[in-house]
Scaffold this motif. Sequence first.
Motif, PDB file in Angstrom:
ATOM      1  N   THR A  41       0.829  -1.209   0.000  1.00  0.00           N
ATOM      2  CA  THR A  41       0.000   0.000   0.000  1.00  0.00           C
ATOM      3  C   THR A  41       0.865   1.261   0.000  1.00  0.00           C
ATOM      4  O   THR A  41       1.838   1.364   0.754  1.00  0.00           O
ATOM      5  N   LYS A 163     -10.647  -3.071  -1.079  1.00  0.00           N
ATOM      6  CA  LYS A 163     -10.294  -4.159  -0.159  1.00  0.00           C
ATOM      7  C   LYS A 163     -11.058  -3.992   1.144  1.00  0.00           C
ATOM      8  O   LYS A 163     -10.934  -2.977   1.842  1.00  0.00           O
ATOM      9  N   GLY A 247      -5.602 -16.754   4.182  1.00  0.00           N
ATOM     10  CA  GLY A 247      -5.285 -18.145   4.508  1.00  0.00           C
ATOM     11  C   GLY A 247      -5.112 -19.085   3.334  1.00  0.00           C
ATOM     12  O   GLY A 247      -5.106 -20.299   3.512  1.00  0.00           O
ATOM     13  N   THR A 269       0.601 -14.613   3.473  1.00  0.00           N
ATOM     14  CA  THR A 269       1.387 -15.282   4.510  1.00  0.00           C
ATOM     15  C   THR A 269       2.042 -16.576   4.021  1.00  0.00           C
ATOM     16  O   THR A 269       3.186 -16.866   4.371  1.00  0.00           O
TER      17      THR A 269
HETATM   18  C1  LIG Z   1       3.476  -8.629   6.414  1.00  0.00           C
HETATM   19  C2  LIG Z   1       2.144  -8.234   5.820  1.00  0.00           C
HETATM   20  C3  LIG Z   1       1.997  -6.959   5.270  1.00  0.00           C
HETATM   21  C4  LIG Z   1       0.776  -6.599   4.721  1.00  0.00           C
HETATM   22  N1  LIG Z   1       0.651  -5.345   4.160  1.00  0.00           N
HETATM   23  C5  LIG Z   1      -0.515  -5.001   3.549  1.00  0.00           C
HETATM   24  C6  LIG Z   1      -0.639  -3.763   2.876  1.00  0.00           C
HETATM   25  O1  LIG Z   1       0.288  -2.957   2.771  1.00  0.00           O
HETATM   26  N2  LIG Z   1      -1.847  -3.467   2.318  1.00  0.00           N
HETATM   27  C7  LIG Z   1      -2.909  -4.318   2.356  1.00  0.00           C
HETATM   28  O2  LIG Z   1      -3.989  -4.011   1.818  1.00  0.00           O
HETATM   29  N3  LIG Z   1      -2.808  -5.525   2.974  1.00  0.00           N
HETATM   30  C8  LIG Z   1      -1.655  -5.871   3.549  1.00  0.00           C
HETATM   31  N4  LIG Z   1      -1.538  -7.100   4.165  1.00  0.00           N
HETATM   32  C9  LIG Z   1      -2.700  -8.012   4.182  1.00  0.00           C
HETATM   33  C10 LIG Z   1      -2.627  -9.042   3.063  1.00  0.00           C
HETATM   34  O3  LIG Z   1      -2.645  -8.426   1.791  1.00  0.00           O
HETATM   35  C11 LIG Z   1      -3.807 -10.048   3.162  1.00  0.00           C
HETATM   36  O4  LIG Z   1      -5.031  -9.348   3.038  1.00  0.00           O
HETATM   37  C12 LIG Z   1      -3.802 -10.792   4.485  1.00  0.00           C
HETATM   38  O5  LIG Z   1      -2.499 -11.077   4.928  1.00  0.00           O
HETATM   39  C13 LIG Z   1      -4.586 -12.106   4.403  1.00  0.00           C
HETATM   40  O6  LIG Z   1      -4.034 -12.974   3.459  1.00  0.00           O
HETATM   41  P1  LIG Z   1      -3.026 -14.180   3.870  1.00  0.00           P
HETATM   42  O7  LIG Z   1      -3.713 -14.958   4.946  1.00  0.00           O
HETATM   43  O8  LIG Z   1      -2.830 -14.941   2.591  1.00  0.00           O
HETATM   44  O9  LIG Z   1      -1.768 -13.526   4.347  1.00  0.00           O
HETATM   45  C14 LIG Z   1      -0.322  -7.499   4.730  1.00  0.00           C
HETATM   46  C15 LIG Z   1      -0.158  -8.774   5.288  1.00  0.00           C
HETATM   47  C16 LIG Z   1       1.052  -9.161   5.819  1.00  0.00           C
HETATM   48  C17 LIG Z   1       1.176 -10.548   6.402  1.00  0.00           C
END
Ligand SMILES: Cc1cc2nc3c(=O)[nH]c(=O)nc-3n(C[C@H](O)[C@H](O)[C@H](O)COP(=O)(O)O)c2cc1C
Length: 315
Positions: A41, A163, A247, A269
């Motif tokens: 972002t 989002k 997830g 993740t």
């Molecule tokens: C280290 C980290 C940084 C993230 N930074 C952002 C971000 O800058 N902007 C955003 O919209 N979501 C951000 N997210 C959220 C992810 O895009 C995603 O919505 C969330 O982690 C769930 O997906 P996952 O379970 O596959 O990680 C971040 C997640 C993690 C783990």
Amino acid sequence: MEVLGSEWKHPVACASGVLGSNAPGMMTAASMGASAIFTKTVTPDPRPGHPGPCYVDLVDEEGYAMNAMGLPNPGPEVMAEEVSSFREAYPEVPVYCSVSAEDPDGFARVAATLSEVSDGVEINVSCPHAGAGMGAELGSDPNAVEEVVSAVVSSVDVPVSVKLTPNVDRRTLLEVAEKAVDAGADALTAVNTLGPGLRIDPTTRSPVLGAGVGGISGPALKPVALRIVADVALHLGDDVEIIGVGGVSKGRDVVEFLMAGAKAVQMGTATRDRTFHEVALETERLLEELELTWEEAIGAALDSYERALRRLGWA
Ligand SMILES: Cc1cc2nc3c(=O)[nH]c(=O)nc-3n(C[C@H](O)[C@H](O)[C@H](O)COP(=O)(O)O)c2cc1C
């Protein structure tokens, strides 16, 4: 298939914030097989982010990770250069820029700059640890979301996704989604991290994360994210594309998101130990076993989900 205005070679894209902070990170995601990249972002002014530790990985022990990065980013001009370098190296991989700000004008300014170099924009009104007046605070207010989306849509010529935060009740969630679509969003990305949550280090008697609280991601988020995708798909599925996130770490997860009504997914993740390519291949194999195409799987579970909701008096 066409997703968010561009051709995606498979349904598994890179989620915002994990690898898309700069051109080398985006190239890593592309070399891991991401079908599209959502950048870190970007805000109107550069941000240093929260003090560390910013990330704890408890996926193996407790089924989740927690982060409180605080949206560190170099600002729109520098990010535009990073995105341009990436696109020169990987012209076939669509890039969508995630944007955030404190007010509609700020959102519109960042989106306008980054839309010049990207295939689309993802509006982040859902970060649970961005601080007062930002992120999920905005995204929990349907009228604020409508203003932000209108401002962005009228300042760019590329597809726009919004989002969503999972940290609201069902009625508010659907109202936020509806206002986003009414204001011109082409897609909804569901969802950002859950929480914020707290974890304490008993030896220091302090929160583990530098910011105190953080957003929960990884396997524990998946059932919440799936339910939100399905709720939004039932409510607005004919009017908007849905991108599922939360997830995803294997083909089975992708198929569940597709069946809940998502057209594609993002993975964040799980990039700790899975490549997009592996997960896309597992998805393809599972769909073959189920004798379904990618397109046929989208929304395949919605009829029976709707019947279940009716029994609960929610549909
Ligand atoms: C280290 C980290 C940084 C993230 N930074 C952002 C971000 O800058 N902007 C955003 O919209 N979501 C951000 N997210 C959220 C992810 O895009 C995603 O919505 C969330 O982690 C769930 O997906 P996952 O379970 O596959 O990680 C971040 C997640 C993690 C783990």
